[in-house]
Design a protein around this motif. Structure first.
Motif: not given
Length: 69
Positions: A36-43
């Motif tokens: 159960d993972t989620v992709k993070l918004l990267s800068t």
């Protein structure tokens, strides 16, 4: 190859994966084995001397240099 950041919802671990852009939204298991993972918004920060020089007409400053501040 792009690097993507993910966070595990089960244990809270944050991790990175290098994978092709075509696979960026594919599921990614955390290093602890949780699914159960989620992709993070990267800068993205780009620094360096790209060779661009400011034009002489640009005064800079808060409002283009015309206010004298």
């Amino acid at each position: 190859m792009p690097r993507y950041d993910y966070r595990c919802r089960a244990c809270g671990d944050t991790f990175e994966l290098n994978r092709p852009m075509a696979d960026s939204s594919a599921p990614a298991a955390c290093p602890q084995g949780h699914a159960d993972t989620v992709k993070l918004l990267s800068t993205v920060a780009v620094t360096g001397r790209g060779g661009a020089t400011p034009s002489p007409s640009s005064g800079g400053g808060c409002c283009g240099g015309s206010c004298g501040c």
